[in-house]
Write a protein that holds these residues in place. Sequence first.
Motif, PDB file in Angstrom:
ATOM      1  N   UNK A 156      64.041  34.737  33.405  1.00 40.50           N
ATOM      2  CA  UNK A 156      63.058  35.757  33.064  1.00 40.50           C
ATOM      3  C   UNK A 156      62.119  35.231  31.979  1.00 40.50           C
ATOM      4  N   UNK A 157      60.891  35.708  32.001  1.00 43.16           N
ATOM      5  CA  UNK A 157      59.920  35.275  31.001  1.00 43.16           C
ATOM      6  C   UNK A 157      59.133  36.477  30.502  1.00 43.16           C
ATOM      7  N   UNK A 158      58.597  36.328  29.296  1.00 47.29           N
ATOM      8  CA  UNK A 158      57.780  37.367  28.661  1.00 47.29           C
ATOM      9  C   UNK A 158      56.548  36.702  28.086  1.00 47.29           C
ATOM     10  N   UNK A 159      55.394  37.261  28.349  1.00 46.85           N
ATOM     11  CA  UNK A 159      54.161  36.666  27.833  1.00 46.85           C
ATOM     12  C   UNK A 159      53.065  37.726  27.818  1.00 46.85           C
ATOM     13  N   UNK A 160      51.904  37.330  27.333  1.00 39.76           N
ATOM     14  CA  UNK A 160      50.743  38.222  27.271  1.00 39.76           C
ATOM     15  C   UNK A 160      49.526  37.470  27.777  1.00 39.76           C
ATOM     16  N   UNK A 161      48.552  38.209  28.270  1.00 35.07           N
ATOM     17  CA  UNK A 161      47.341  37.593  28.770  1.00 35.07           C
ATOM     18  C   UNK A 161      46.172  38.570  28.623  1.00 35.07           C
ATOM     19  N   UNK A 162      44.995  38.017  28.577  1.00 40.78           N
ATOM     20  CA  UNK A 162      43.766  38.820  28.560  1.00 40.78           C
ATOM     21  C   UNK A 162      42.989  38.493  29.820  1.00 40.78           C
ATOM     22  N   UNK A 163      42.624  39.515  30.548  1.00 41.22           N
ATOM     23  CA  UNK A 163      41.985  39.271  31.839  1.00 41.22           C
ATOM     24  C   UNK A 163      41.008  40.411  32.141  1.00 41.22           C
ATOM     25  N   UNK A 164      40.403  40.341  33.306  1.00 39.43           N
ATOM     26  CA  UNK A 164      39.498  41.381  33.762  1.00 39.43           C
ATOM     27  C   UNK A 164      40.250  42.321  34.695  1.00 39.43           C
ATOM     28  N   UNK A 165      40.129  43.611  34.406  1.00 39.05           N
ATOM     29  CA  UNK A 165      40.725  44.617  35.267  1.00 39.05           C
ATOM     30  C   UNK A 165      39.660  45.293  36.115  1.00 39.05           C
ATOM     31  N   UNK A 166      40.094  45.964  37.159  1.00 39.15           N
ATOM     32  CA  UNK A 166      39.157  46.634  38.061  1.00 39.15           C
ATOM     33  C   UNK A 166      39.692  48.027  38.365  1.00 39.15           C
ATOM     34  N   UNK A 167      38.831  49.029  38.205  1.00 38.18           N
ATOM     35  CA  UNK A 167      39.217  50.393  38.512  1.00 38.18           C
ATOM     36  C   UNK A 167      39.028  50.676  39.997  1.00 38.18           C
ATOM     37  N   UNK A 168      39.494  51.841  40.415  1.00 35.14           N
ATOM     38  CA  UNK A 168      39.420  52.175  41.839  1.00 35.14           C
ATOM     39  C   UNK A 168      37.990  52.266  42.337  1.00 35.14           C
ATOM     40  N   UNK A 169      37.047  52.649  41.446  1.00 38.85           N
ATOM     41  CA  UNK A 169      35.650  52.745  41.857  1.00 38.85           C
ATOM     42  C   UNK A 169      34.889  51.436  41.719  1.00 38.85           C
ATOM     43  N   UNK A 170      35.586  50.342  41.376  1.00 35.25           N
ATOM     44  CA  UNK A 170      34.951  49.037  41.265  1.00 35.25           C
ATOM     45  C   UNK A 170      34.499  48.670  39.873  1.00 35.25           C
ATOM     46  N   UNK A 171      34.588  49.582  38.904  1.00 32.41           N
ATOM     47  CA  UNK A 171      34.183  49.280  37.530  1.00 32.41           C
ATOM     48  C   UNK A 171      35.119  48.239  36.919  1.00 32.41           C
ATOM     49  N   UNK A 172      34.535  47.279  36.230  1.00 33.25           N
ATOM     50  CA  UNK A 172      35.305  46.187  35.638  1.00 33.25           C
ATOM     51  C   UNK A 172      35.463  46.450  34.143  1.00 33.25           C
ATOM     52  N   UNK A 173      36.648  46.142  33.611  1.00 35.78           N
ATOM     53  CA  UNK A 173      36.904  46.309  32.187  1.00 35.78           C
ATOM     54  C   UNK A 173      37.765  45.148  31.703  1.00 35.78           C
ATOM     55  N   UNK A 174      37.770  44.939  30.402  1.00 31.36           N
ATOM     56  CA  UNK A 174      38.621  43.902  29.814  1.00 31.36           C
ATOM     57  C   UNK A 174      39.999  44.492  29.536  1.00 31.36           C
ATOM     58  N   UNK A 175      41.038  43.783  29.947  1.00 28.47           N
ATOM     59  CA  UNK A 175      42.403  44.282  29.815  1.00 28.47           C
ATOM     60  C   UNK A 175      43.264  43.279  29.058  1.00 28.47           C
ATOM     61  N   UNK A 176      44.061  43.799  28.136  1.00 24.60           N
ATOM     62  CA  UNK A 176      45.124  43.026  27.498  1.00 24.60           C
ATOM     63  C   UNK A 176      46.430  43.430  28.164  1.00 24.60           C
ATOM     64  N   UNK A 177      47.153  42.454  28.703  1.00 23.55           N
ATOM     65  CA  UNK A 177      48.350  42.728  29.491  1.00 23.55           C
ATOM     66  C   UNK A 177      49.546  42.029  28.844  1.00 23.55           C
ATOM     67  N   UNK A 178      50.592  42.805  28.595  1.00 18.93           N
ATOM     68  CA  UNK A 178      51.874  42.251  28.169  1.00 18.93           C
ATOM     69  C   UNK A 178      52.868  42.516  29.305  1.00 18.93           C
ATOM     70  N   UNK A 179      53.475  41.466  29.825  1.00 17.38           N
ATOM     71  CA  UNK A 179      54.376  41.682  30.950  1.00 17.38           C
ATOM     72  C   UNK A 179      55.622  40.801  30.816  1.00 17.38           C
TER      73      UNK A 179
END
Length: 484
Positions: A194-217
């Motif tokens: 198992x691994x744990x890390x974080x990343x910053x990426x581009x997210x996309x909403x259902x209507x196609x709008x793009x936003x900046x996302x910080x993801x910890x998974x």
Amino acid sequence: MPFFSIFIWGKRRSALPVTALMIGVIVVIDSHTTAEIPLGFLYLVPMLGVGASLTRWEIAVVASICAWLAESYDAFPWGPNTGLPRDVLYFAAFFSMGLFMHEVTRSRKLSARHMRELEAEMTARRDAEEQLKVLVDSSPAAIITTSSSGCVLLANDAADRLFGLEHGKLPGRPIREFLPSLINVPSVDSSRQAFRTAMQCRGRKADGEVFQADVWFSTYVTSAGPRLAAMVLDTSEDLRIHEESSFHQMLASSRIMVAAVSHEIRNVCGAIALVHENLTRSKKLTENKDFETLGTLILALERIAAMDLRQSASQAARVEVPPLLDELRIVMESSLRDHGIISRWEIEDNLPPVWADRQSLMQVFLNLTKNSERAMKDKEQRELNVIAQGEGSGVTIRFRDTGGGVAHPERLFHPFQLEAQSTGLGLYLSRAFMRSFKGDLHYEPTTGGSTFVVKLSAAMLESKNDNYEQQNSGVADRRSQPVP
């Protein structure tokens, strides 16, 4: 308490008196009945209570007593050949009955204790699950879990809102529709660690709008297979604030650089204008068209250099010095440590808030710290002391290093120095930033090193409007004079 409960739960305090009474009753009955009717088998009943409440050795003692009483009141003559086997049989029967009840009671107690433990664990697990569910549902961050194939299994309300879906519509959909960068995450495999890390990426909403996302998974393995859990935050607003702040900083820096260039142009124009005026008096080139054009160009250049580029202090506000120095320490600590520099931070308690542009002040601190880092690069002793203390009506911050000092301190704050490692504007811009919010920056010679002193005005001593007017007038006066 029901009578037969003593044979089930084995309460010693209640079982012993009852069993003693039963043995006494059996003795009385056996002693008054005819000898042809042996009643020794009745002692099996009190042995149930004895077995449920006593230890094995105590059961053996009571079984011996019961065997002796049964032998004493029966009608059979006792002899070595007949009485001894009969007594052994009595004892074995009574002792076996007691042991049987002892083990039954012990097993029931163990089962009951195990059930209580299971119930306590189930209750604690339900409480933990309820608390976790409340925490997840009330979290402002989007929390989701996915299968090994990337299909969303669970999602809270914040996840539905983040991705622009109706409540409960996210489970069952591929998460890569909304976070395409997760396609680069290695597939979750139960055989992998198992691994744990974080990343910053581009997210996309259902209507196609793009936003900046910080993801910890993180990944984990369950009985149903491998899983991936992720927490997602929309940091678009932080990005906008950062970019706006950077844009403001760029504009402020550009104004100061242009002012420095204009100052140098004014000096050159002054010299050219003087030569042009001398040539005009000689009247040797009066009819020369190129000479007239040169005069026109000089006037145009002077007008360009005389443009009003005074700085704006509209971004200045009350700034707490200790938190800002803490941020500086966080930013620079790793770099200083990598270069073998020992840093000491002495921040006086109860420092008053100061009047400054927070981003500009941080740029000044970073510039001074970086300069000290470069100055100590080839030195054996590498120490940086940052000392913040209240002085008079403001705050003074000293950056003291062991870099060997400055050869020409009188030229430190001149722009476009030839020996500078970069543009030669670092200290010039830093002093200009400081003076834009009525602060100052100067150099103090130190034995074996150098000290740069940052002076800031306390914010509580003046209003913003008064400070703004004083700053603008001060900057305009300074810019009309040669840069020291």
